[in-house]
Motif scaffolding. Structure first.
Motif, short mmCIF file in Angstrom:
data_model
loop_
_atom_site.label_atom_id
_atom_site.label_comp_id
_atom_site.label_asym_id
_atom_site.label_seq_id
_atom_site.Cartn_x
_atom_site.Cartn_y
_atom_site.Cartn_z
N SER A 93 0.82 -1.22 0.00
CA SER A 93 0.00 0.00 0.00
C SER A 93 0.85 1.27 0.00
N GLN A 94 2.08 1.17 0.47
CA GLN A 94 2.98 2.32 0.49
C GLN A 94 4.39 1.83 0.21
N ALA A 95 5.14 2.62 -0.55
CA ALA A 95 6.54 2.28 -0.85
C ALA A 95 7.33 3.58 -0.90
N TYR A 96 8.43 3.61 -0.17
CA TYR A 96 9.25 4.82 -0.05
C TYR A 96 10.71 4.50 -0.35
N GLY A 97 11.36 5.35 -1.12
CA GLY A 97 12.81 5.33 -1.22
C GLY A 97 13.32 6.12 -0.02
N VAL A 98 14.24 5.55 0.73
CA VAL A 98 14.67 6.19 1.97
C VAL A 98 16.19 6.32 2.04
N THR A 99 16.66 7.11 2.99
CA THR A 99 18.09 7.28 3.20
C THR A 99 18.57 6.30 4.26
N GLY A 100 19.87 6.15 4.34
CA GLY A 100 20.45 5.27 5.36
C GLY A 100 20.82 3.92 4.77
N GLU A 101 20.93 2.92 5.62
CA GLU A 101 21.31 1.58 5.18
C GLU A 101 20.22 0.92 4.33
N THR A 102 18.99 1.23 4.62
CA THR A 102 17.85 0.70 3.87
C THR A 102 17.63 1.56 2.64
N ASP A 103 17.23 0.94 1.53
CA ASP A 103 16.97 1.68 0.30
C ASP A 103 15.49 1.92 0.07
N VAL A 104 14.67 0.93 0.42
CA VAL A 104 13.23 1.01 0.18
C VAL A 104 12.51 0.53 1.42
N LEU A 105 11.44 1.23 1.77
CA LEU A 105 10.61 0.85 2.91
C LEU A 105 9.19 0.62 2.39
N LEU A 106 8.61 -0.51 2.74
CA LEU A 106 7.28 -0.89 2.26
C LEU A 106 6.32 -1.08 3.42
N ILE A 107 5.07 -0.76 3.17
CA ILE A 107 3.99 -1.09 4.08
C ILE A 107 3.06 -2.02 3.31
N MET A 108 2.80 -3.19 3.86
CA MET A 108 1.92 -4.15 3.19
C MET A 108 0.77 -4.53 4.11
N ASN A 109 -0.39 -4.71 3.53
CA ASN A 109 -1.56 -5.21 4.24
C ASN A 109 -1.86 -6.59 3.67
N LEU A 110 -1.73 -7.60 4.52
CA LEU A 110 -1.79 -8.99 4.07
C LEU A 110 -2.90 -9.76 4.77
N ALA A 111 -3.32 -10.84 4.12
CA ALA A 111 -4.34 -11.70 4.71
C ALA A 111 -3.72 -12.63 5.76
N ASP A 112 -2.53 -13.17 5.45
CA ASP A 112 -1.93 -14.16 6.35
C ASP A 112 -0.46 -14.37 5.99
N MET A 113 0.20 -15.25 6.74
CA MET A 113 1.61 -15.53 6.50
C MET A 113 1.85 -16.22 5.18
N LYS A 114 0.89 -17.01 4.71
CA LYS A 114 1.03 -17.67 3.40
C LYS A 114 1.17 -16.61 2.31
N GLU A 115 0.33 -15.59 2.35
CA GLU A 115 0.43 -14.52 1.35
C GLU A 115 1.77 -13.79 1.49
N TYR A 116 2.20 -13.57 2.72
CA TYR A 116 3.49 -12.91 2.95
C TYR A 116 4.62 -13.69 2.30
N ARG A 117 4.65 -15.01 2.52
CA ARG A 117 5.70 -15.84 1.91
C ARG A 117 5.65 -15.78 0.39
N GLU A 118 4.46 -15.82 -0.19
CA GLU A 118 4.32 -15.76 -1.65
C GLU A 118 4.85 -14.44 -2.20
N ILE A 119 4.54 -13.34 -1.51
CA ILE A 119 5.03 -12.03 -1.95
C ILE A 119 6.54 -11.93 -1.80
N CYS A 120 7.07 -12.48 -0.72
CA CYS A 120 8.53 -12.48 -0.54
C CYS A 120 9.21 -13.22 -1.69
#
Length: 153
Positions: A93-120
């Protein structure tokens, strides 16, 4: 943008379902003047779009993941390829290019861990430009707003 425009933006950020007449009454303008101002704010790109906030729990999307991603290559082409995949993923739902060690920060709204694994697998695991990703799962939501504070002199 003057104080009246600021008040219009502030009101619409909190309730965009108001009719033009209701909005004009709140800002003490004629309906035609109010409508012209709202249209100008849209034309100027200040008001981007009108949306409704949905309750993730009631849509069976209550698993909120905050993911930070580190890329190997930071060039425009490599970064853009990854960003294009994110834009096409409905759970992001949200994706940001950020400074520091991390390059991209994401916010995801998921149904369950199965969906999380599939997206990963789809977004991170098989992308050679992903050095690492780390996920934090939100246990509670203390604030869920989209309004931006209005500072008009």
């Amino acid at each position: 943008m003057d104080a009246i425009d600021g008040k219009i933006v502030d009101i619409l950020q909190n309730d965009a379902s108001l009719t033009n007449i209701e909005l004009s009454e709140r800002v003490n303008l004629s309906p035609s003047s109010c409508l012209r101002r709202v249209q100008r704010l849209k034309d100027q790109g200040i008001l981007l779009k009108t949306v409704a906030l949905a309750d993730p729990d009631k849509l069976n999307r209550s698993l909120r993941a905050i993911v930070d991603v580190t890329l190997e290559r930071h060039g425009a082409d490599a970064r853009q390829t990854f960003i294009e995949k994110l834009i096409l993923e409905p759970a992001v739902s949200q994706a940001y290019g950020v400074t520091g060690e991390t390059d991209v920060l994401l916010i995801m709204n998921l149904a369950d861990m199965k969906e999380y694994r599939e997206i990963c697998d789809k977004l991170f695991t098989h992308d050679p430009n992903i050095v690492k990703f780390r996920t934090l799962f939100a246990m509670e939501c203390h604030k869920y707003e989209t309004a931006i504070p209005i500072n008009v002199a």
